[in-house]
Each structure stands twice: as structure tokens, then as C-alpha cells.
Design a protein around this motif. Structure first.
Motif, PDB file in Angstrom:
ATOM      1  N   LYS A 240       2.433  -9.433  29.382  1.00  0.00           N
ATOM      2  CA  LYS A 240       2.359  -9.461  30.838  1.00  0.00           C
ATOM      3  C   LYS A 240       3.737  -9.488  31.469  1.00  0.00           C
ATOM      4  CE  LYS A 240      -2.203 -11.364  30.957  1.00  0.00           C
ATOM      5  NZ  LYS A 240      -3.174 -12.276  31.509  1.00  0.00           N
TER       6      LYS A 240
ATOM      7  N   GLN B 195      -7.161  -5.711  29.398  1.00  0.00           N
ATOM      8  CA  GLN B 195      -6.913  -7.140  29.170  1.00  0.00           C
ATOM      9  C   GLN B 195      -6.734  -7.419  27.686  1.00  0.00           C
ATOM     10  OE1 GLN B 195      -6.335  -9.120  31.775  1.00  0.00           O
ATOM     11  NE2 GLN B 195      -6.669  -7.185  32.795  1.00  0.00           N
TER      12      GLN B 195
ATOM     13  N   ASP C 134      -4.678  -9.270  40.052  1.00  0.00           N
ATOM     14  CA  ASP C 134      -6.040  -8.958  39.641  1.00  0.00           C
ATOM     15  C   ASP C 134      -6.054  -8.011  38.457  1.00  0.00           C
ATOM     16  OD1 ASP C 134      -7.339  -9.020  43.002  1.00  0.00           O
ATOM     17  OD2 ASP C 134      -7.520 -10.484  41.373  1.00  0.00           O
ATOM     18  N   LEU C 135      -5.134  -7.043  38.493  1.00  0.00           N
ATOM     19  CA  LEU C 135      -5.086  -6.058  37.410  1.00  0.00           C
ATOM     20  C   LEU C 135      -4.737  -6.706  36.086  1.00  0.00           C
ATOM     21  CD1 LEU C 135      -5.063  -2.995  36.815  1.00  0.00           C
ATOM     22  CD2 LEU C 135      -2.629  -3.049  37.193  1.00  0.00           C
ATOM     23  N   LEU C 136      -3.755  -7.625  36.125  1.00  0.00           N
ATOM     24  CA  LEU C 136      -3.284  -8.236  34.881  1.00  0.00           C
ATOM     25  C   LEU C 136      -3.928  -9.585  34.607  1.00  0.00           C
ATOM     26  CD1 LEU C 136       0.544  -7.603  35.173  1.00  0.00           C
ATOM     27  CD2 LEU C 136      -1.107  -6.226  33.985  1.00  0.00           C
ATOM     28  N   GLN C 137      -4.826 -10.012  35.487  1.00  0.00           N
ATOM     29  CA  GLN C 137      -5.529 -11.287  35.279  1.00  0.00           C
ATOM     30  C   GLN C 137      -4.521 -12.448  35.220  1.00  0.00           C
ATOM     31  OE1 GLN C 137      -8.432 -12.083  35.813  1.00  0.00           O
ATOM     32  NE2 GLN C 137      -9.664 -12.502  34.033  1.00  0.00           N
TER      33      GLN C 137
ATOM     34  N   LEU D 267      -3.333  -6.407  26.744  1.00  0.00           N
ATOM     35  CA  LEU D 267      -2.286  -7.317  27.209  1.00  0.00           C
ATOM     36  C   LEU D 267      -2.255  -8.585  26.376  1.00  0.00           C
ATOM     37  CD1 LEU D 267      -2.585  -7.071  31.056  1.00  0.00           C
ATOM     38  CD2 LEU D 267      -0.629  -6.446  29.696  1.00  0.00           C
TER      39      LEU D 267
ATOM     40  N   TYR E 272      -0.234  -3.512  24.187  1.00  0.00           N
ATOM     41  CA  TYR E 272       0.334  -2.751  25.301  1.00  0.00           C
ATOM     42  C   TYR E 272       1.785  -2.397  25.023  1.00  0.00           C
ATOM     43  CZ  TYR E 272       2.139  -2.266  30.132  1.00  0.00           C
ATOM     44  OH  TYR E 272       2.758  -1.838  31.278  1.00  0.00           O
TER      45      TYR E 272
ATOM     46  N   TRP F 166     -10.972  -1.870  32.313  1.00  0.00           N
ATOM     47  CA  TRP F 166     -10.210  -3.055  32.682  1.00  0.00           C
ATOM     48  C   TRP F 166     -10.238  -4.084  31.557  1.00  0.00           C
ATOM     49  CZ3 TRP F 166     -11.743  -8.171  33.665  1.00  0.00           C
ATOM     50  CH2 TRP F 166     -10.790  -8.967  34.290  1.00  0.00           C
TER      51      TRP F 166
END
Lengths: 518, 80
Positions: free
Chosen positions: A434, B16, A489-492, B19, B24, B12
Motif C-alpha cells: 500500500k 485487495q 476506498d480503493l486501497l481499503q 495488495l 502488486y 476489487w
């Protein structure tokens, strides 16, 4: 918001600082991520060692293979296997003045960040949330720039000497008198580099046989200065007054380690605003402790001068204290004044001593004249002596921006560290992927942020650090907040469980070490 | 309409996963290696679970019944 009067009413205003705890699941997943990257790091190192893959990092020469290995420690492993993957978020070349908006040169990497090439395009108008431009004085037009240009045409750019030889200009004398007046101290001295101010002056103040009590999260310049001085260093927990008091008591009672003689001097090193945490030092309590145990206080106001206080005079004014209580007030001109260099303020005997004995005064070149003029003009502007209220408005705008930005981010559900009034806003990211993703996604949306990971922060607590500025208008902040919301929101990234842990509301005693109750 | 939002949601979720496990950041061949390893492990574990869990559950069930007393013995059919 807790209006709690504790510590004998030393605080005239509520002190709201919060460091929300890392959620357990997030911590576990962060370790999982680092574990996967470490395994792949070992695999890549193996492949590089056995020549399956081309080795692009630095290695020892053939003749040196039998010497002590240079690149086998964890730092170098981290550097070539983890840092290289997300390196494009740092060292980005900017090509305009770092004001509220900045231009950046676009670059791409075709071999996964080992080398970069410039595409030739310049990305214009990136909202700059990373520069230490707290009061917005980083400008290439306006009163400061004109004054600096005039001085440049009169004095030139170079000084070509140290302060003690031929480098003491009348501009420097003028600056030092102004700084002393601004801070409310007797005398001040200015140096060419902020880092050098700390690392070269602490050895001049303390030596062997003295004790330094330094905060856990002090800046590298303070740590370097403390180590260079040769004094004994003891660390107290970050902003924790019980820990500091315990160390002071032990120092007074037991004295020096072997001989049990009393310490020659006890110096407490703290910073005004800690730039990685966004926390503000508990100055009233530190000063009370300092007076009780008869030690000296060295306050590094690098980030807080100009940024805190109703008229921008720093953390001492923010708490409503007397500047004479702080023995050595150090600060830098880099952050709020849009220039470079550092200063030390204090009693006249102290500054006269430093003029003779400081390494920086004897060996380092003094400040360049246009830079001095920038500082003088911006300081006069903040004090209101140039006839306008521009300075005061900037200070107020910064305070408003800070409160607004922090409140909105907290409402969105991000974990934000630090004090409510500090213009440095760290937003927690935690996971290594992230870090890279946040930097890249924000750049795609035309916002430049600084992301920080290991080793500047603990390994799981990586963060994005926003530095607010008085030059940011509300529209810019709203745009930035909208994009941060989207990326969050995209990466939580909205980890906060809205459990605002309040500070303890019982009086501190010797058995309390933690500030917050779970 | 529902299929599109479902596909977006699954994409999505995949992002996640990428990530969290840091795929990623990996180069394509590393991703291939990582996903192959993961899918192989997942397939092996699910196959093992499919084969062994019913047998273990029924064996445990019989064991506990036997422990509780012999009166149920002739009502339980032993599967060979």
C-alpha cells in the motif's frame, strides 16, 4: 474531546493527542506481506548469486570477496529487495517552486525501478501535500522574493568564508537581533544548515561526564549531536513524562555509573513537533520537571516555529509559557520561513560562548545573503512589522487548515496519529504494497504526497505524511480530501474503529506509564 | 447490471488480495510463481479435505457414541 484538568492545571488548553492502536488483523496481514516479500527477496538474492539473473545492485569487487561482507546486513537486503520495488515514490524531480502547487518531471522505469528515464513531459499543477511549507513563504514572487533579489544584486550569492573569519556580514547581525526579538530571548545565532546546527552545537554544550536525556523519536541530527558529544545518553519513552521523571530521579540519586559522582550537567533533548508522529511535546510538564530536578532543556522547534501559537512564535507561545524557561531554543528556517539554515536562541552568555566554541561557527560557511534576506522579510511579515496583516492571516489560515483537514480525515475513517493542532498529519498505511500503491495512485490523481516506510518508521507502521500549508486554499484541500477518500476506498485504508481512546483522567503517579487506558 | 457490479466487486477483491500479499509489487514471473504455488497448495489442501474429512468425522462420531454407552451399538451401522 476531553476537557480534563490534570497535572495541577499546567495546561491552559486541552491537549488532544491520540495514537490509535494497530488493529490486530492489519498487523498480522502486514507481517504476512513482509514475509512474502522476504521470501522472494531470498529467491532473488539466490538467483543473483548464481548468475541466473543479472545483478544490478552494488556488489564487492572480486578481490574483496574474502573481506568482511559489505552488503549482507538487513539494511542492504531491505534496500535491494523491498525498497527498489517502490522506489518510484521517492526522489521525484520537481521543476518549479515548491508552493501549494508544484510541477514535476514525469519519469518511467522499464526495468522495475532500477533505472529511470524521463519521458520529457512535465506534470503541471500537482497539489503539493509534502513540502514543509507551513506558512506559504515558498514563493517565486512577492515581497520576500524582491527583497532577496535586491540583496543578491548587492552582496552576491556566496559568502566564501566561515563566520569567525570573514563571513560575518551585517545582514547576519541584523538577522540575529531579529530572531532574538521574535523568540523573546536575549540573543540568537544563525547557522547555515539546520542539521548542522544540532549536530555541531550539542557537542559544544555537553561533554563527557554529562547526561543527555533524549526522547525516543528524536531526529537524526539530535541523535548524531548527542553521540558526537561523548556524554552518556539515556532514552525516555516518547512524550512520556513518567519515564522522564524516573530517569531524572535515577540520575540524581545514583549519579555517574561507576564513580557515583554527580552529573556535571543534565540536558533534556525534545522537539516541538515530532515530524513522523505529528505529536507535540508536553512542554509545561517538561519545564516543571526541569525546574524541579535542576536540569537544562534543549528544545528543537524545527517544525513548530511559525506553525504553532497564535502569532507563530512556536510551541512556547502555544502553551503560553515563558521563553526564558527554555535554556536552548533551537529551530530551523527551512520549514516556515521558506529559506535554509538554523538558529539557536538563549541567554547572552550562552550565545557568546557558542560564537566561540561551536564547530559550525568555526568551520562551516555562514548563511548566504539572499537567504538571510528571505528570512528577515518573512519573519518581519509574520511579526506584522512590514505593515500588513498578511503574516497573521497566514498563521490563522494554517491553524484553520489543520483543524479542518484533520477533522475530515478522521471522519472518513483513517487512522491519523498525533495532536489535533499539529500541521503534520501522518495517515497510517501499514502494508508495504500500500505504500507504493498510495504514492502512485495519488500521483495519478495529481496530488503529491510523501510516503514513509522502514527505516524512518517502525517496520509495520508505515505511513503517508501530509504537511499542510497556509498556501492551501479550501478548494485545494477539498480536492485533496476527495481524492484521498477515493484512494482510501480503493486501497481499503480506512482502518479506524473510531475508538477514540481518551487520555487518562486520573492524576499521574509513579505507577502510571501508559497515557491511555485500553 | 448486476453482473457488471459483481465483476467490479470481484476485481476489487482481487486487488485487495494483491495488495495484502504484496503481489502488486512483484514482477510478472514472480507473480506467476507465487500464484502457481498458492493455487497448487490450495488444490492439494481442498483435495485432502474432500477425501479425509467425511471419514474422520464419521469415525469420530462413532467413537463418541461408543464412549457414551453400548446401548446404541446395534442401531449404528458400521460402514466398511
Amino acid at each position: 474531546i476531553n476537557h480534563i484538568v490534570h497535572n495541577g492545571g499546567l495546561y491552559k488548553r486541552p491537549f488532544n493527542e491520540a495514537f490509535e492502536e494497530t488493529p490486530m488483523l492489519v498487523a498480522v496481514l502486514t507481517y504476512v506481506g513482509y514475509g512474502v516479500l522476504t521470501l522472494f527477496g531470498y529467491l532473488r538474492d539466490f538467483m543473483r548469486q548464481w548468475k541466473i539473473e543479472k545483478c544490478q545492485n552494488a556488489i564487492e569487487r572480486e578481490e574483496q570477496k574474502d573481506f568482511v561482507p559489505l552488503y549482507q546486513d538487513f539494511e542492504n537486503f531491505y534496500n535491494r529487495n523491498l525498497y527498489m520495488r517502490i522506489r518510484d515514490s521517492w526522489n521525484r524531480p520537481i521543476c518549479s517552486v515548491p508552493g501549494a502547487k508544484v510541477d514535476m518531471m514525469e519519469r518511467v522505469s522499464h526495468d522495475y525501478n532500477w533505472t529511470f528515464t524521463y519521458t520529457g513531459r512535465v506534470i503541471k499543477g500537482i497539489i503539493n501535500m509534502g513540502s514543509y511549507n507551513y506558512l506559504g513563504f515558498a514563493q517565486n514572487s512577492g515581497a520576500c522574493q524582491e527583497a532577496a533579489a535586491k540583496v543578491l544584486s548587492r552582496y552576491g550569492a556566496g559568502v566564501c568564508s566561515t563566520r569567525q573569519e570573514m563571513g560575518n556580514l551585517d545582514k547576519h547581525e541584523e538577522l540575529e537581533k531579529l530572531v532574538a526579538r521574535f523568540l523573546g530571548v536575549e540573543s540568537a545565532m544563525a547557522y547555515g544548515m539546520g542539521f548542522a546546527t544540532n549536530s555541531m552545537n550539542i557537542p559544544a554544550l555537553v561533554g563527557k561526564g554529562c547526561l543527555i536525556l533524549s526522547d525516543e523519536l528524536n531526529h537524526a541530527s539530535l541523535v548524531l549531536g548527542a553521540r558526537l558529544s561523548g556524554a552518556t545518553i539515556r532514552i525516555f519513552k516518547h512524550n512520556n513524562m513518567q519515564s522522564l521523571e524516573k530517569l531524572l530521579k535515577d540520575a540524581i540519586v545514583h549519579g555517574q555509573p561507576r564513580t557515583r559522582r554527580p552529573w556535571k550537567k543534565i540536558l533534556i533533548l525534545v522537539e516541538g513537533i515530532y515530524s513522523m508522529e505529528g505529536s507535540i511535546v508536553r512542554l509545561p510538564e517538561v519545564i516543571a520537571l526541569k525546574k524541579k530536578y535542576k536540569s537544562y532543556l534543549y528544545l528543537d522547534e524545527a517544525h513548530s516555529i511559525g506553525a504553532l501559537g497564535p502569532s507563530g512564535r512556536g510551541v512556547v507561545e502555544y502553551f503560553g509559557l515563558n521563553p526564558e524557561d527554555v535554556d536552548v531554543m533551537m529551530g530551523t528556517f527551512t520549514k516556515s520561513f521558506g529559506a535554509a539554515g538554523g538558529y539557536i536562541g538563549g541567554k547572552k552568555e550562552l550565545i557568546d560562548y557558542l560564537r566561540t566554541y561551536s564547530h559550525s561557527a568555526v568551520y562551516a560557511t555562514s548563511l548566504s545573503p539572499p537567504v538571510v534576506e528571505q528570512i528577515i522579510t518573512s519573519m518581519k511579515c509574520i511579526m506584522g512589522e512590514d505593515g500588513t496583516t498578511f503574516g497573521k492571516e497566514c498563521v490563522q489560515q494554517l491553524a484553520e487548515n489543520t483543524r479542518y483537514f484533520r477533522r475530515r480525515l478522521k471522519e472518513m475513517g483513517f487512522i491519523i496519529y498525533g495532536n489535533e493542532d499539529s500541521p503534520v498529519v501522518p495517515l497510517m498505511l501499514y502494508m508495504p504494497a500500500k505504500i507504493g500503491a498510495f504514492g502512485r495512485e495519488m500521483l495519478k490523481r495529481n496530488i503529491g504526497v510523501v510516503v514513509v516506510g522502514f527505516p524512518a518508521t517502525p517496520i509495520i507502521e508505515s505511513r503517508a505524511r501530509f504537511c499542510l500549508s497556509a498556501a492551501h486554499t479550501k478548494e485545494m484541500l477539498d480536492t485533496a480530501l476527495k481524492e484521498i477518500n477515493e484512494v482510501g476506498d480503493l486501497l481499503q485504508l480506512k482502518y479506524s474503529r473510531h475508538r477514540l481512546v481518551p487520555l487518562l483522567d486520573r492524576p499521574f503517579d509513579e505507577t502510571t506509564y501508559e497515557e491511555t487506558e485500553d | 447490471m448486476d453482473i457488471k457490479s459483481m465483476k467490479n466487486y470481484l476485481y476489487w477483491l482481487y486487488c485487495q488480495f494483491e495488495l495484502i500479499t504484496c503481489s502488486y509489487l512483484m514482477e510478472p514471473w514472480e507473480k506467476l510463481l507465487f500464484y502457481t504455488f498458492n493455487i497448487t497448495m490450495l488444490a492439494m489442501i481442498s483435495y485432502t479435505a474432500y477425501i479425509f474429512i467425511p471419514v474422520h468425522v464419521s469415525t469420530a462420531f462413532q467413537f463418541f457414541l461408543h464412549l457414551l454407552g453400548n446401548q446404541h451399538e446395534n442401531t449404528v451401522s458400521i460402514v466398511k
